[in-house]
Design an enzyme around this catalytic site. Structure first.
Site, PDB file in Angstrom:
ATOM      1  N   TYR A  60       0.835  -1.208   0.000  1.00 46.98           N
ATOM      2  CA  TYR A  60       0.000   0.000   0.000  1.00 46.98           C
ATOM      3  C   TYR A  60       0.868   1.256   0.000  1.00 46.98           C
ATOM      4  O   TYR A  60       0.605   2.210  -0.747  1.00 46.98           O
ATOM      5  CB  TYR A  60      -0.922  -0.011   1.221  1.00 46.98           C
ATOM      6  CG  TYR A  60      -1.778   1.227   1.348  1.00 46.98           C
ATOM      7  CD1 TYR A  60      -2.843   1.450   0.479  1.00 46.98           C
ATOM      8  CD2 TYR A  60      -1.521   2.170   2.336  1.00 46.98           C
ATOM      9  CE1 TYR A  60      -3.636   2.584   0.587  1.00 46.98           C
ATOM     10  CE2 TYR A  60      -2.307   3.312   2.455  1.00 46.98           C
ATOM     11  CZ  TYR A  60      -3.357   3.511   1.579  1.00 46.98           C
ATOM     12  OH  TYR A  60      -4.137   4.639   1.688  1.00 46.98           O
ATOM     13  N   ASP A  63       2.413   1.675  -3.406  1.00 50.72           N
ATOM     14  CA  ASP A  63       1.437   2.178  -4.376  1.00 50.72           C
ATOM     15  C   ASP A  63       1.156   3.665  -4.188  1.00 50.72           C
ATOM     16  O   ASP A  63       0.914   4.389  -5.161  1.00 50.72           O
ATOM     17  CB  ASP A  63       0.132   1.382  -4.275  1.00 50.72           C
ATOM     18  CG  ASP A  63       0.253  -0.003  -4.894  1.00 50.72           C
ATOM     19  OD1 ASP A  63       1.174  -0.203  -5.708  1.00 50.72           O
ATOM     20  OD2 ASP A  63      -0.562  -0.874  -4.565  1.00 50.72           O
ATOM     21  N   GLU A 139     -13.924  -9.999 -10.886  1.00 47.86           N
ATOM     22  CA  GLU A 139     -13.520 -11.276 -10.284  1.00 47.86           C
ATOM     23  C   GLU A 139     -12.514 -11.041  -9.165  1.00 47.86           C
ATOM     24  O   GLU A 139     -11.882  -9.981  -9.102  1.00 47.86           O
ATOM     25  CB  GLU A 139     -12.898 -12.173 -11.358  1.00 47.86           C
ATOM     26  CG  GLU A 139     -11.658 -11.571 -11.983  1.00 47.86           C
ATOM     27  CD  GLU A 139     -11.318 -12.174 -13.342  1.00 47.86           C
ATOM     28  OE1 GLU A 139     -10.240 -12.769 -13.442  1.00 47.86           O
ATOM     29  OE2 GLU A 139     -12.130 -12.044 -14.292  1.00 47.86           O
ATOM     30  N   LYS A 141      -9.164 -10.917  -7.022  1.00 52.85           N
ATOM     31  CA  LYS A 141      -7.745 -10.757  -7.357  1.00 52.85           C
ATOM     32  C   LYS A 141      -6.933 -11.653  -6.428  1.00 52.85           C
ATOM     33  O   LYS A 141      -6.789 -11.366  -5.248  1.00 52.85           O
ATOM     34  CB  LYS A 141      -7.306  -9.306  -7.205  1.00 52.85           C
ATOM     35  CG  LYS A 141      -5.857  -9.062  -7.587  1.00 52.85           C
ATOM     36  CD  LYS A 141      -5.498  -7.587  -7.440  1.00 52.85           C
ATOM     37  CE  LYS A 141      -4.061  -7.342  -7.868  1.00 52.85           C
ATOM     38  NZ  LYS A 141      -3.093  -8.053  -7.017  1.00 52.85           N
ATOM     39  N   LYS A 349      -8.019  -2.565  -4.922  1.00 50.61           N
ATOM     40  CA  LYS A 349      -7.313  -3.197  -3.808  1.00 50.61           C
ATOM     41  C   LYS A 349      -8.085  -2.998  -2.505  1.00 50.61           C
ATOM     42  O   LYS A 349      -8.542  -1.899  -2.207  1.00 50.61           O
ATOM     43  CB  LYS A 349      -5.896  -2.613  -3.672  1.00 50.61           C
ATOM     44  CG  LYS A 349      -5.008  -2.816  -4.892  1.00 50.61           C
ATOM     45  CD  LYS A 349      -4.658  -4.284  -5.117  1.00 50.61           C
ATOM     46  CE  LYS A 349      -3.652  -4.799  -4.117  1.00 50.61           C
ATOM     47  NZ  LYS A 349      -2.292  -4.297  -4.326  1.00 50.61           N
ATOM     48  N   CYS A 461       8.985 -24.496  30.085  1.00 51.34           N
ATOM     49  CA  CYS A 461       8.881 -24.672  31.535  1.00 51.34           C
ATOM     50  C   CYS A 461       8.300 -26.062  31.745  1.00 51.34           C
ATOM     51  O   CYS A 461       7.218 -26.366  31.236  1.00 51.34           O
ATOM     52  CB  CYS A 461       7.964 -23.612  32.144  1.00 51.34           C
ATOM     53  SG  CYS A 461       7.551 -23.928  33.871  1.00 51.34           S
TER      54      CYS A 461
END
Length: 714
Positions: A60, A63, A139, A141, A349, A461
């Site tokens: 992110y 981008d 569709e 990704k 996204k 332990c």
């Protein structure tokens, strides 16, 4: 390529540039003041990502930088240079595999993060082709490793990585062992002589969780995410090892198709993207055919994208967004491509699931098996809509391997229901004030010396009465996956332990309700509900009891296998390691763990005590309400809306049937929910009877065990 000092400068400049929005660039002088720095940091991050495969910022954040540069260059085209990052696609090629040229370029996709970007994309498309309403195919990704597949005369001949988009790496031997890639397909039926298909290699999220569960039990660090696991597996040199990784390939685009005379079929015979994916689906490829929606206009597109963002975690595979493509392939040439991406498609996204933040301190927690886990406390950061303030550092070896220090800047990832994970340390941002992490020599809960068993990476332990272990064992026993005692969650268990009400698992069944009702936050109703839930748990099927015992390496699947082969839980004390190893899902390590548990007198004493308190430790007639499914084997695939898959499987078994995880000719029914996987296609090929969810509900609605009725939505 970069000195440490230069890397430090570029990381600092990255932070500064991330604060700049396109609205801040008002004049050409503003653009000139930052554009070279912007290109420099993008080139640096390209190098980290594509060459070193070792990024120091999230996708992110990258981008954001890339979009800022694109925006500046679009407004001031005279500032574009031939070597700008916007003018090329970086390469991930290595010399490990032969290089091969793709039949058609495998370009990246332009990214969008909001509705405005999608509407702007739609506006450009409509203006370019002169059509008022565009039909789009939308569709999921996939977040995996990109591949291309070439078939000639119906035979698979080549598989390659994306590479730089023009040239990839020939990984044909590795692709051939992926079972969802057909080695032949009847393309000739559609007049196709040679075809190149683009796809993505993935690992199912459940398979990924199994892999990580096993790695954690073995003291190994978990894999960061399914994408990295898939990409790493594809690049193994031994195809036999690749075959063991559970990889699946999804195809989602025909990029090249010609007939026997060499005539292009895309845009004429293969006119629509949706239809081309349907062809691939019918030929036996795994594809998003059932998830694709053809939308008229951008409003429908936006609604469908938002719908998938809400349900992304229910999908069996990791997805990081949606892809929007113009459905009419004949328009692609008119829309064209840039050097980076096609103009006829865009990716929407979802919210980022990676972020960088700082480690404030490290604490050490003790689990139910005594494993001591270092946990980093972080400067709170939002990842995917969730605020993350801590992350497991797994074990001492993980800390040393990644050289993690207090004060470090780290890249954190949180994908779906995968726990937050430290992807890497941004060592280039170190100032010299960071402090090494010192692992304790004594248990932070009880003070007992810690030991590191031979062959393990975990410090433990070994005091079984350690308060932290006792509490964690009780929490696990009461959890949803085990005895499922509502109202007895972690907070109440810790409170009851501190007050002395709980000191062991059997204590659950002798809680002092007269004292609990006097506590703040408890009333007559809540105490009655707690008592009822605890009483109901006494009649859970024995596979849940076995799960709740917390035997190392034994989860729900193995517990169910054990329960199917015994009458009473105590029977397992008479089983040898060899007997256990003959069971499915039980290997050498797991068998020894089960054997050791049931040969510990304290554990047998606990089981007998539970039995005296009324907990069902043997199969009884009541456990099978009716044997309506006797001799029947069910397999479930896809997401059910009526209940979880685990509850559906439990109902089948309580009604005398068997719930399996794999399809064979002996399978009686395959129940298909939303977004079914390969089991559905296998059932079709074997002629196994298919049930949709409504048919399954009709079969069980009058026979659901009383204690499960509130978990099923009819």
């Amino acid at each position: 390529m970069y000195t440490k000092e230069r890397e430090r400068e570029l990381i600092q400049r990255t932070k500064e540039l991330l604060k700049i929005k396109k609205e801040h660039i008002k004049t050409k002088e503003d653009a000139e003041a930052i554009i070279e720095d912007l290109r420099d940091v993008i080139r640096y991050h390209d190098w980290r990502y594509y060459v070193l495969a070792n990024p120091v910022i999230s996708d992110y954040e990258y981008d954001q930088l890339f979009h800022l540069l694109k925006d500046i260059e679009s407004r001031f085209p005279e500032l574009i240079t031939p070597d700008s990052p916007t003018q090329r696609v970086p390469s991930e090629l290595t010399k490990e595999f032969p290089q091969v040229k793709h039949l058609a370029p495998m370009l990246s996709l332009d990214n969008s993060y909001n509705e405005e970007d999608l509407r702007e994309f739609d506006r450009r498309v409509r203006e370019a082709v002169g059509i008022d309403i565009i039909e789009y195919a939308v569709e999921p990704k996939f977040d995996g490793a990109g591949i291309s597949l070439v078939y000639e005369k119906d035979m698979f001949v080549r598989g390659a990585t994306r590479g730089d988009g023009v040239v990839g790496e020939d990984i044909t031997p590795n692709i051939r062992v992926i079972k969802t890639v057909p080695l032949s397909a009847e393309f000739s039926v559609y007049g196709i002589d040679r075809i190149e298909i683009r796809g993505e290699v993935l690992i199912n999220k459940e398979k990924f969780k199994e892999i990580n569960h096993q790695r954690l039990e073995e003291g190994l660090p978990p894999l960061a995410n399914p994408r990295n696991a898939a990409a790493g597996s594809l690049r193994l040199q031994d195809p036999k090892e690749v075959a063991k990784r559970g990889l699946e390939a999804f195809v989602y685009q025909i990029t090249y198709a010609v007939d026997k005379d060499g005539n292009n079929l895309l845009g004429n015979k293969l006119r629509y993207h949706y239809d081309s994916i349907k062809i691939l689906y019918e030929l036996g490829f795994k594809s998003p055919y059932k998830e694709i929606k053809v939308c008229r206009g951008i409003d429908e597109v936006i609604d469908y994208c938002r719908e998938w963002e809400r349900k992304r975690d229910d999908y069996p595979y990791e997805i990081d967004g949606m892809v929007i493509k113009v459905n009419d392939i004949s328009l692609y040439d008119r829309l064209g491509v840039t050097s980076h991406h096609p103009r006829w498609a865009i990716a929407f996204k979802f919210r980022a699931r990676q972020a960088t933040t700082k480690i404030i301190k490290v604490v050490f927690q003790v689990g139910r098996t005594g494993a001591v886990t270092p946990v980093a406390k972080l400067e709170p950061v939002e990842i995917g809509g969730v605020t993350v303030s801590s992350v497991s550092l797994i074990n001492e070896d993980f800390i040393k391997e990644k050289d993690i220090r207090v004060g470090d800047l780290v890249l954190i990832e949180r994908a779906g229901d995968v726990i937050p994970y430290v992807v890497k340390v941004v060592t280039e941002a170190r100032t010299g004030k960071e402090k090494p992490i010192q692992f304790p020599k004594e248990c932070p809960s009880c003070g007992s010396p810690l030991v590191k068993p031979a062959g393990e990476a975990v410090w433990r332990c070994i005091n079984i009465n350690c308060p932290a272990q006792v509490v964690e064992r009780i929490i696990y026993f009461a959890s949803k996956d085990a005895m499922d005692i509502r109202g007895l969650g972690e907070a109440n268990i810790r409170k009851f332990y501190q007050l002395g009400f709980l000191r062991s698992i059997p204590d659950i069944y002798r809680l002092p309700y007269d004292k609990i009702i006097q506590l703040e936050g408890f009333g007559q109703k809540s105490v009655e509900n707690l008592k009822k839930a605890i009483e109901e748990s006494k009649n859970r099927p024995i596979n849940r009891l076995i799960t709740g015992l917390g035997i190392r390496f034994v989860g729900k699947v193995t517990a169910r296998t054990l329960a199917e082969n015994i009458n009473c839980v105590e029977d397992l004390k008479d089983w040898s390691v060899e007997d256990l190893e003959r069971l499915p899902d039980v290997g050498y390590v797991v068998a020894h763990s089960i054997y050791d548990f049931f040969h510990n007198p304290d554990n047998i004493k606990m089981i007998q005590e539970l039995k005296r308190l009324g907990v069902q430790t043997c199969k009884e007639k009541e456990e099978v309400v009716e044997n309506i499914f006797e001799g029947k084997t069910f397999v479930f695939t896809g997401t059910l809306s009526c209940c979880s898959r685990e509850i559906a499987q439990e109902i089948v078994e309580r009604l005398g049937g068997h719930a399996s995880s794999s399809v064979s000719r002996k399978t009686s029914y395959v129940v298909v929910g939303e977004n079914p996987g390969s089991k559905y296609r296998k059932a079709l090929s074997l002629g196994v009877q298919i049930l949709d969810e409504k048919q399954f509900i009709e079969m069980i609605k009058d026979h659901i065990p009383d204690d499960l009725k509130d978990k099923v939505h009819l």
